[in-house]
Design an enzyme around this catalytic site. Structure first.
Site, PDB file in Angstrom:
ATOM      1  N   GLU A 122      -3.469  -2.252   4.700  1.00  0.00           N
ATOM      2  CA  GLU A 122      -2.272  -1.630   5.357  1.00  0.00           C
ATOM      3  C   GLU A 122      -2.962  -0.509   6.098  1.00  0.00           C
ATOM      4  OE1 GLU A 122       1.131  -0.189   3.168  1.00  0.00           O
ATOM      5  OE2 GLU A 122       2.187   0.525   5.008  1.00  0.00           O
ATOM      6  N   GLY A 254      -2.130   6.991  -2.459  1.00  0.00           N
ATOM      7  CA  GLY A 254      -1.865   6.904  -3.846  1.00  0.00           C
ATOM      8  C   GLY A 254      -1.767   5.451  -4.350  1.00  0.00           C
ATOM      9  N   ALA A 255      -1.298   4.635  -3.837  1.00  0.00           N
ATOM     10  CA  ALA A 255      -1.457   3.353  -4.339  1.00  0.00           C
ATOM     11  C   ALA A 255      -0.922   2.296  -3.049  1.00  0.00           C
ATOM     12  CB  ALA A 255      -0.328   3.153  -5.593  1.00  0.00           C
ATOM     13  N   MET A 256      -1.129   1.002  -3.327  1.00  0.00           N
ATOM     14  CA  MET A 256      -0.807   0.015  -2.352  1.00  0.00           C
ATOM     15  C   MET A 256      -0.090  -1.099  -2.891  1.00  0.00           C
ATOM     16  SD  MET A 256      -0.842  -0.840   0.984  1.00  0.00           S
ATOM     17  CE  MET A 256       0.026  -2.361   1.132  1.00  0.00           C
ATOM     18  N   ASN A 258       0.283  -4.329  -2.421  1.00  0.00           N
ATOM     19  CA  ASN A 258      -0.334  -5.733  -2.052  1.00  0.00           C
ATOM     20  C   ASN A 258       0.538  -6.868  -3.006  1.00  0.00           C
ATOM     21  OD1 ASN A 258      -2.683  -4.618  -0.852  1.00  0.00           O
ATOM     22  ND2 ASN A 258      -2.992  -4.135  -2.705  1.00  0.00           N
ATOM     23  N   HIS A 290       7.488   2.734  -7.297  1.00  0.00           N
ATOM     24  CA  HIS A 290       7.444   2.612  -6.166  1.00  0.00           C
ATOM     25  C   HIS A 290       6.720   1.345  -5.587  1.00  0.00           C
ATOM     26  CE1 HIS A 290       7.431   4.281  -1.889  1.00  0.00           C
ATOM     27  NE2 HIS A 290       6.357   3.457  -1.955  1.00  0.00           N
ATOM     28  N   GLU A 291       5.681   1.128  -6.108  1.00  0.00           N
ATOM     29  CA  GLU A 291       4.995  -0.065  -5.604  1.00  0.00           C
ATOM     30  C   GLU A 291       5.482  -1.423  -6.025  1.00  0.00           C
ATOM     31  OE1 GLU A 291       2.874   0.894  -3.443  1.00  0.00           O
ATOM     32  OE2 GLU A 291       2.667   2.856  -4.086  1.00  0.00           O
ATOM     33  N   HIS A 294       8.444  -2.229  -3.809  1.00  0.00           N
ATOM     34  CA  HIS A 294       8.010  -2.620  -2.575  1.00  0.00           C
ATOM     35  C   HIS A 294       8.182  -4.264  -2.591  1.00  0.00           C
ATOM     36  CE1 HIS A 294       7.231   0.246   0.238  1.00  0.00           C
ATOM     37  NE2 HIS A 294       6.058   0.779  -0.413  1.00  0.00           N
ATOM     38  N   GLU A 313       9.458   2.111   3.641  1.00  0.00           N
ATOM     39  CA  GLU A 313       8.990   3.352   2.889  1.00  0.00           C
ATOM     40  C   GLU A 313      10.223   4.240   2.458  1.00  0.00           C
ATOM     41  OE1 GLU A 313       6.562   3.228   1.365  1.00  0.00           O
ATOM     42  OE2 GLU A 313       4.973   1.956   2.526  1.00  0.00           O
TER      43      GLU A 313
HETATM   44  N1  PHE Z   1       2.105   1.551   1.583  1.00  0.00           N
HETATM   45  C1  PHE Z   1       1.617   2.505   0.401  1.00  0.00           C
HETATM   46  C2  PHE Z   1       2.759   2.968  -0.009  1.00  0.00           C
HETATM   47  O1  PHE Z   1       3.821   3.476   0.007  1.00  0.00           O
HETATM   48  C3  PHE Z   1       1.177   3.557   1.112  1.00  0.00           C
HETATM   49  C4  PHE Z   1      -0.387   3.062   1.751  1.00  0.00           C
HETATM   50  C5  PHE Z   1      -0.424   3.104   3.298  1.00  0.00           C
HETATM   51  C6  PHE Z   1      -1.339   2.989   1.085  1.00  0.00           C
HETATM   52  C7  PHE Z   1      -1.625   2.832   3.767  1.00  0.00           C
HETATM   53  C8  PHE Z   1      -2.585   2.873   1.790  1.00  0.00           C
HETATM   54  C9  PHE Z   1      -2.677   2.778   3.314  1.00  0.00           C
HETATM   55  O2  PHE Z   1       2.886   2.773  -1.315  1.00  0.00           O
HETATM   56 ZN    ZN Z   2       5.477   2.902  -0.093  1.00  0.00          ZN
END
Ligand code: PHE
Ligand code: ZN
Length: 849
Positions: A122, A254-256, A258, A290-291, A294, A313
């Site tokens: 991302e 912070g984190a992702m 996937n 949060h992750e 998603h 978001e």
């Molecule tokens: N999508 C991630 C989040 O909100 C944030 C993120 C964006 C991480 C771009 C890495 C790169 O949790």
């Molecule tokens: Zn997010």
């Protein structure tokens, strides 16, 4: 192709991609400098698209070979990717490319962190892995084969097969490329299981570097709590047999989220009482949730294009905020949210970087992962819920999930679900997404024979590209408190839609005091005339915890502004009111700690600027310091007893324990101003947890003490990266204004300083930018130092550079000398040869103020 001339992308130009993808097969042959990526992608024409150009994104890829339907072809290289001629019907694209993860310091695409392979896709990182339509509205199922000698090799979805030197993964859920992930390395896991409400048995793992296994239990519990919460609160359950979380040391954010393989900045998942503060625990719990959330808001239903970023978001932040409130305390959480919103989002909204929650154009999408998209985006969801009510909110969410599962959608689709369940027209409400700037809400009141009339006038100042503003829908939560302190009218939501509007409360006996904008019901700035006695009255009697806190905040803020601009001593009314709250044992210690917290120097600078004056950073710093001293003297008699009441013999990082420690630490900071550091040194010496240890050290540093303790801290923690980040950060944060730049500079010479690790860079330079008086020291040394390092970092990591350049966004508040110095630093950055697109866009926008 990398240094493409910056091109602006517009929301209005959206067109669907000419092809759909049936399936994606990827094979990775891992090698630090020569990883091969072999792709096999089944395309078919998209009946909904008119533009049939076959364009695939690709950046920094060496193309080895390409085929269509098994026949070798030579694609045409074009700006940002390649083009090829393709058959009329469905066809199979195959390509082999080579990439170099070890030299990828931008931390986007496939890169290496502490010897481990990992990806970050991302927003547009997948195009650095292979040629692909790298846009969120192209969703496909992925099968991934990883070949290599790493002990653990992970990708999205469920494990398929594995053997000597390879593993295969299959993700049955269609997803856009930005949710792709691969991790391979020498990792160990903290395993657990979760059974979903429909009986699916899910394997859970947190994967870390050997040695960190002991820091996973808290995160794992947070994950299970989040999974249960989403079932109970939104009816959403997990949809794969396995959920993996990996901790990596080098990460831009912070984190992702996937799919099935969340990748975390190690600072946002690893937790232990020895190494993590209460604030760290709280943040980790929130980010894990949060992750995880998603998975439904972002992954199963994703964004049509990046302009819709707030769709996932804003909603997901709102969901994690509610989760944290349920886990801890809604009152305390809300106040913390508002503090953050004002410190980051209002600051952004008030300056050259102001943009709508759904922007209409961008150059580099990475520059729009902002407080506005995230935090203001979450506020919009909260307002929507307040307007439609809890039940309709849940129904609207259900309809949204049902209608759009598996799709890439827009804000319009989200709002339509709520229009359909409520019959309401949300056209005016939608302006919250398109209009930038923080609305000002001016209130006046009239009392006439048992009727109280509240009149509100709203206006929003111009922001870049938007001079005319329209009235917005503003939910204003109001309650009335009678003269004896009893609530006479409970919370009522007034719905303001006009530029100016009045609301009446009839049949009242005696004139009540209005408590307005309860729970911070809208992200606006309320302007209201109120004397200190009325504020103290509401501070004592309001039933709404946010407004109660807000009254204390206004008392201290006005007092500070008067001290700064009119050289008056601290006001007794305010000091007494704070002391009353401080000693009120019926109140939550966490709440009392928040009341004790003073407005930040940055906040005061903005307030003074808004009042038409030029803020003087040194004066602001001095006034705040002298108020802290006055406050310490004012409460000194109650400090010893309070301290004893707040002891927490066993460290538990829950709401109760962290609240008591927060208050005890706030008191310790005051005591340290009076006892020459005796109490703080004692706590530092006996601390068995990082909260106590860092709070006592910070209290010492803030009082100009603690040099021995800083050395001891380094000796104790030199092998722990995350704790050493705190060590770097604290010294800069608490450096005296005239020493901030030199302290930061000296720390960059420390053997453990590295510009390549974003956490370490932020520890030093984020702290420098956050040390208001230090950053804005009159000699301009801090501006110069930050600019030097931004220029250095831009070659290595454009994303983090661009984000950190936001330190300069408030430059127009200050005097001509400071503005001149900042302007020349910004111009120097902009003049750097081959400056990244990311940093170019940010600095250009900041300069255009
Ligand atoms: N999508 C991630 C989040 O909100 C944030 C993120 C964006 C991480 C771009 C890495 C790169 O949790
Ligand atoms: Zn997010």
């Amino acid at each position: 192709m990398k240094d493409a001339a910056p091109e602006t992308i517009y929301l209005k130009d959206y067109t669907p991609f000419g092809y759909q993808i049936e399936s994606v097969h990827l094979t990775f042959r891992l090698h630090p400098t020569a990883t091969r990526v072999i792709s096999k992608i089944a395309f078919a024409p998209n009946p909904e698209a008119t533009d049939k150009r076959f364009f695939l994104h690709g950046e920094e890829l060496s193309l080895i070979s390409a085929k269509i339907n098994g026949e070798a072809i030579t694609p045409r290289p074009v700006e940002g990717g390649l083009e090829a001629d393709v058959p009329e019907g469905p066809f199979v694209w195959e390509a082999e490319v080579e990439i170099s993860p070890e030299t990828n310091t931008a931390l986007e695409g496939l890169y290496m962190s502490s010897g481990m392979y990992c990806t970050q896709c991302e927003a547009e990182g997948f195009r650095k892995i292979t040629y692909y339509p790298d846009r969120p509205d192209v969703m496909a199922t992925f099968t991934v084969r990883i070949e290599g000698d790493q002990p653990v090799m992970l990708s999205n979805g469920n494990p398929l097969t594995s053997g000597e030197g390879f593993v295969e993964w299959h993700d049955p859920w269609p997803k856009p490329s930005y949710l792709f992930a691969l991790v391979a390395g020498n990792l160990v896991n903290h395993p657990d299981r979760f059974t979903t409400q429909s009986g699916r048995d899910v394997e859970l793992n947190i994967w870390v570097r050997p040695g960190d296994e002991g820091k996973c239990a808290f995160g794992m519990q947070a994950l299970k709590d989040a999974m249960a919460w989403d079932e109970k609160t939104y009816g959403r359950e997990y949809d794969l047999d396995i959920f993996n979380i990996v901790a990596v040391d080098d990460f831009n954010m912070g984190a992702m989220e996937n799919k099935g393989l969340n990748v975390f900045n190690s600072s946002c998942v690893l937790a232990s009482k020895e190494t993590s503060t209460d604030a760290n625990f709280e943040r980790i719990e929130g980010i894990i949730a949060h992750e995880y959330f998603h998975n439904w808001t972002g992954n199963r239903i994703t964004c049509r294009d990046w302009f819709q970023l707030c769709l996932k978001e804003g909603l997901t932040v709102y969901r994690d905020q509610m989760f944290s409130g349920d886990m801890r305390s809604h009152a305390v959480k809300r106040i913390e949210e508002v503090l953050q919103l004002r410190a980051r989002q209002f600051r952004e909204d008030n300056g050259p970087l102001a943009h709508p929650v759904r922007p209409e154009s961008f150059v580099e999408i990475n520059n729009f992962y902002t407080a506005t998209v995230y935090e203001k985006g979450a506020e919009i969801i909260g307002m929507l819920r307040r307007l439609v009510g809890d039940e309709a909110y849940r129904k609207g969410c259900d309809l949204y999930f049902e209608r759009h599962d598996g799709q890439a959608v827009t804000i319009e689709d989200w709002l339509k679900a709520f229009e359909d369940v409520t019959g309401r027209d949300l056209a005016q409400f939608k302006q919250w997404y398109s209009q930038a700037g923080t609305p000002r809400l001016k209130m006046s009141e009239a009392w006439n024979d048992g009727t109280l009339t509240l009149t509100f006038a709203q206006s929003t100042p111009p922001t870049p590209g938007q001079s005319e503003k329209k009235p917005q829908v503003i939910p204003i939560a109001v309650g009335l408190i009678g003269p004896n302190g009893d609530e006479v009218v409970p919370t009522t939501v007034l719905e303001m839609t006009e530029a100016e509007q009045s609301f009446t409360f009839e049949g009242l006996g005696a004139r009540p005091v209005a408590s307005v904008l309860r729970d911070f019901s809208a992200p606006v700035i309320l302007e209201r005339e109120m004397d200190d006695d009325t504020r103290a009255f509401l501070l004592a009697h309001d039933t709404d915890p946010f407004q109660k806190w807000e009254m204390g905040r206004m008392l201290t803020k006005d007092m500070l502004v008067a001290m700064i601009t009119a050289d008056v001593p601290p006001a007794e009314t305010a000091l007494d009111a704070i002391k009353t709250v401080l000693t009120d044992e019926s109140l939550d210690p966490a709440f009392r700690a928040l009341v004790l917290g003073l407005p930040s120097e940055d906040d005061l600078a903005q307030t003074i600027f808004d009042a038409g004056q030029t803020p003087d950073p040194a004066k602001i710093h001095a006034a705040r310091k002298s108020l802290r001293h006055a406050l310490a003297l004012h409460v000194s008699d109650v400090l010893p007893t309070l301290g004893r009441q707040l002891e927490t013999p066993v460290f538990v990082p829950d709401a109760d324990g962290s609240g008591k420690r927060a208050l005890r630490h706030a008191l310790l900071a005051l005591e340290t101003l009076l006892d020459d550091g005796k109490a703080a040194r004692a706590l530092f010496a006996r601390a068995d947890n990082m909260s106590d240890q860092s709070a006592s050290l910070q209290a010492l540093l803030a009082a100009g003490l603690g040099q021995d303790e800083i050395k001891a801290f380094e000796k104790q923690w030199k092998n722990d990266r995350l704790v050493m980040d705190k060590w770097f950060m604290m010294q800069v944060s608490f450096a005296a204004p005239d020493k901030a730049a030199s302290t930061a500079l000296a720390l960059t010479q420390h053997p453990d300083f590295t510009i390549k690790n974003p956490n370490r860079f932020r520890a030093v330079f984020g702290a420098l930018a956050g040390n208001h008086a230090g950053f804005h020291a009159a000699d301009g040394k801090a501006y110069q130092l930050l600019a030097n390092y931004l220029i250095e970092l831009d070659k290595i990591n454009p994303q983090t550079t661009a984000r950190m350049s936001g330190a300069f966004e408030t430059w127009k508040r200050y005097d001509a000398d400071r503005q001149g110095m900042i302007r020349s630093e910004l111009e120097r950055i902009l003049a750097t040869p081959e400056l990244s697109r990311d940093t170019t866009e940010m600095v250009t926008r900041i300069l255009s103020a």
